[in-house]
Design an enzyme around this catalytic site. Structure first.
Site, PDB file in Angstrom:
ATOM      1  N   HIS A   1       0.747  -1.029  -0.104  1.00 31.87           N
ATOM      2  CA  HIS A   1      -0.001  -0.118  -0.006  1.00 31.87           C
ATOM      3  C   HIS A   1       0.891   1.229   0.105  1.00 31.87           C
ATOM      4  O   HIS A   1       1.848   1.175   0.728  1.00 31.87           O
ATOM      5  CB  HIS A   1      -0.765   0.033   1.384  1.00 31.87           C
ATOM      6  CG  HIS A   1      -1.992  -0.903   1.288  1.00 31.87           C
ATOM      7  ND1 HIS A   1      -3.243  -0.656   0.909  1.00 31.87           N
ATOM      8  CD2 HIS A   1      -1.867  -2.057   1.805  1.00 31.87           C
ATOM      9  CE1 HIS A   1      -4.104  -1.892   1.025  1.00 31.87           C
ATOM     10  NE2 HIS A   1      -3.301  -2.846   1.791  1.00 31.87           N
TER      11      HIS A   1
ATOM     12  N   TYR B   1     -21.336  22.034  -0.800  1.00 30.84           N
ATOM     13  CA  TYR B   1     -20.397  23.450  -0.893  1.00 30.84           C
ATOM     14  C   TYR B   1     -20.845  23.950  -2.047  1.00 30.84           C
ATOM     15  O   TYR B   1     -20.933  25.009  -2.215  1.00 30.84           O
ATOM     16  CB  TYR B   1     -19.082  23.069  -0.651  1.00 30.84           C
ATOM     17  CG  TYR B   1     -18.182  24.431  -0.690  1.00 30.84           C
ATOM     18  CD1 TYR B   1     -18.379  25.376   0.178  1.00 30.84           C
ATOM     19  CD2 TYR B   1     -17.560  24.419  -1.828  1.00 30.84           C
ATOM     20  CE1 TYR B   1     -17.469  26.599  -0.144  1.00 30.84           C
ATOM     21  CE2 TYR B   1     -16.498  25.586  -2.216  1.00 30.84           C
ATOM     22  CZ  TYR B   1     -16.674  26.589  -1.319  1.00 30.84           C
ATOM     23  OH  TYR B   1     -15.881  27.395  -1.339  1.00 30.84           O
TER      24      TYR B   1
ATOM     25  N   GLN C   1     -23.413  27.520  -3.404  1.00 33.92           N
ATOM     26  CA  GLN C   1     -22.337  28.779  -4.102  1.00 33.92           C
ATOM     27  C   GLN C   1     -23.561  29.799  -4.424  1.00 33.92           C
ATOM     28  O   GLN C   1     -24.782  29.607  -4.726  1.00 33.92           O
ATOM     29  CB  GLN C   1     -21.641  28.429  -5.423  1.00 33.92           C
ATOM     30  CG  GLN C   1     -20.629  27.508  -4.903  1.00 33.92           C
ATOM     31  CD  GLN C   1     -19.502  28.254  -3.871  1.00 33.92           C
ATOM     32  OE1 GLN C   1     -19.102  29.169  -4.199  1.00 33.92           O
ATOM     33  NE2 GLN C   1     -19.386  27.581  -2.611  1.00 33.92           N
TER      34      GLN C   1
END
Length: 142
Positions: free
Chosen positions: A70, A134, A138
């Protein structure tokens, strides 16, 4: 100075870009063979740190088990993730085969080290639901 403007090491700046791109990568050896030992994982990490440095990227975290590794990579937007992955896998395969030939030959044959596929996921930052909210909130002009 406002806490809003405190430096954040995860946010990098270029000439015309401010970015924070992280990818979680998982590589497996060909046929998912358990080729890795602690020593080989340590050397693999050192190789991948060097390759990332050459691309202007940073290997933030590295670990693995007998049959996979990983990586958490912080990379610049000018680097195509597939190109970085190709170099990480290519350079590490070549050097590990050269430095541990007898051990690797027990598990892998035919000149291959890594499986041709890999896992990649973007990570970091806010969850998608928060970003979506979010953007929806706007203040659109007009």
């Amino acid at each position: 100075m406002s806490p809003r403007w405190e430096p954040n090491p995860d946010i990098r700046r270029g000439r015309s870009v401010v970015y924070s791109l992280h990818a979680h990568l998982v590589f497996t050896p060909k046929y998912r063979r358990g080729v890795f030992t602690d020593e080989i994982l340590t050397r693999c990490e050192a190789i991948m740190i060097e390759v990332c440095d050459n691309f202007g990227a940073e290997l933030v975290e590295f670990n693995g088990e007998r049959d996979h590794v990983h990586l958490l990579v912080h990379y610049p937007p000018k680097v195509a993730l597939s190109t970085l992955v190709g170099s990480l896998k290519g350079v590490s395969a070549r050097l590990l085969r050269k430095e541990y030939p007898a051990h690797i030959r027990e598990y892998l044959w035919g000149g291959h080290f890594w499986s041709p596929s890999y896992f990649a996921a973007s990570c970091g930052g806010a969850p998608l639901s928060i970003i979506k909210e979010y953007i929806e909130n706007q203040k659109r002009p007009g």
